[in-house]
Write an enzyme that holds these catalytic residues in place. Sequence first.
Site, mmCIF file in Angstrom:
data_model
loop_
_atom_site.group_PDB
_atom_site.id
_atom_site.type_symbol
_atom_site.label_atom_id
_atom_site.label_comp_id
_atom_site.label_asym_id
_atom_site.label_seq_id
_atom_site.Cartn_x
_atom_site.Cartn_y
_atom_site.Cartn_z
ATOM 1 N N ASP A 132 0.838 -1.198 0.000
ATOM 2 C CA ASP A 132 0.000 0.000 0.000
ATOM 3 C C ASP A 132 0.877 1.252 0.000
ATOM 4 O O ASP A 132 2.033 1.199 0.421
ATOM 5 C CB ASP A 132 -0.896 0.029 1.243
ATOM 6 C CG ASP A 132 -1.887 -1.123 1.248
ATOM 7 O OD1 ASP A 132 -2.174 -1.663 0.168
ATOM 8 O OD2 ASP A 132 -2.361 -1.467 2.337
HETATM 9 N N1 URA Z 1 -1.245 -5.882 3.925
HETATM 10 C C1 URA Z 1 -1.723 -4.620 3.882
HETATM 11 O O1 URA Z 1 -2.777 -4.336 4.459
HETATM 12 N N2 URA Z 1 -1.021 -3.693 3.218
HETATM 13 C C2 URA Z 1 0.157 -3.942 2.615
HETATM 14 O O2 URA Z 1 0.768 -3.038 2.036
HETATM 15 C C3 URA Z 1 0.643 -5.256 2.662
HETATM 16 C C4 URA Z 1 -0.071 -6.210 3.326
#
Ligand code: URA
Length: 237
Positions: free
Chosen positions: A103
């Site tokens: 993310d």
């Molecule tokens: N899980 C998440 O919620 N975000 C990420 O970036 C990776 C795993």
Amino acid sequence: MRLDKFLSETGTATRSESAKAIRRGGVLVNGVAASSPALQIDPETAAVIYNGEPVEYRKYTYIMLNKPEGVVSATEDGRDRTVLDLLPDKLRRLNLFPCGRLDKNTVGLMLLTDNGELAHRLLAPKSHVAKSYRFEAERAISDEDKAALEEGVYIAGGYRTQPSTLSLDEGRKSGVITITEGKYHQIKLMLEAVDNKILKLGRITFGPLVLDGSLARGEWRFLTEQEIKQLESHGRN
Ligand code: URA
């Protein structure tokens, strides 16, 4: 392989830059100035020097990046900076892409490569490649919530997560979680499933790769030969 193809595939120079350098006598192949961009060379054995610098041949490129906050793990984005924007121009000419997604506000270990076959294999759900993340949560995680997260919780679309492992720091609000799948926003949604919230998330491992502690956020390095071998054999029986 043509010399200009070799120079572009190694990220050394574009075809037009190569043509210019060759005209100036700036490209040596086995100690002799190359006469033409079309010169055929054996990429595995030729000793190529470009403007005084030896060129190392790699069929594929593998980069470990410590992703900072605020950049997206895409190859292009109309609005935000991407992980590829953190690389020098020479590498941005290669067709590198992030192997998996983090993310925008997640930091840490990201593998970038142009080896599509390997990436495909590592990301295939059946490969069960383990990924560990350091996290900070809003509230302390009880034994009951820990057990639920480890066994599987329901996230978006009624999907039940595969078993994970969790180790908690003192205070139980932070720790390391290891998952073997990669659903969209998986860890955030898992914590939400137990009425909690992720405040900070950073990936520290991806399969056999461990984030290099000497890389500051936004920094990168090439994988070592040993890391490449470990990745290539990962999940193969
Ligand atoms: N899980 C998440 O919620 N975000 C990420 O970036 C990776 C795993």
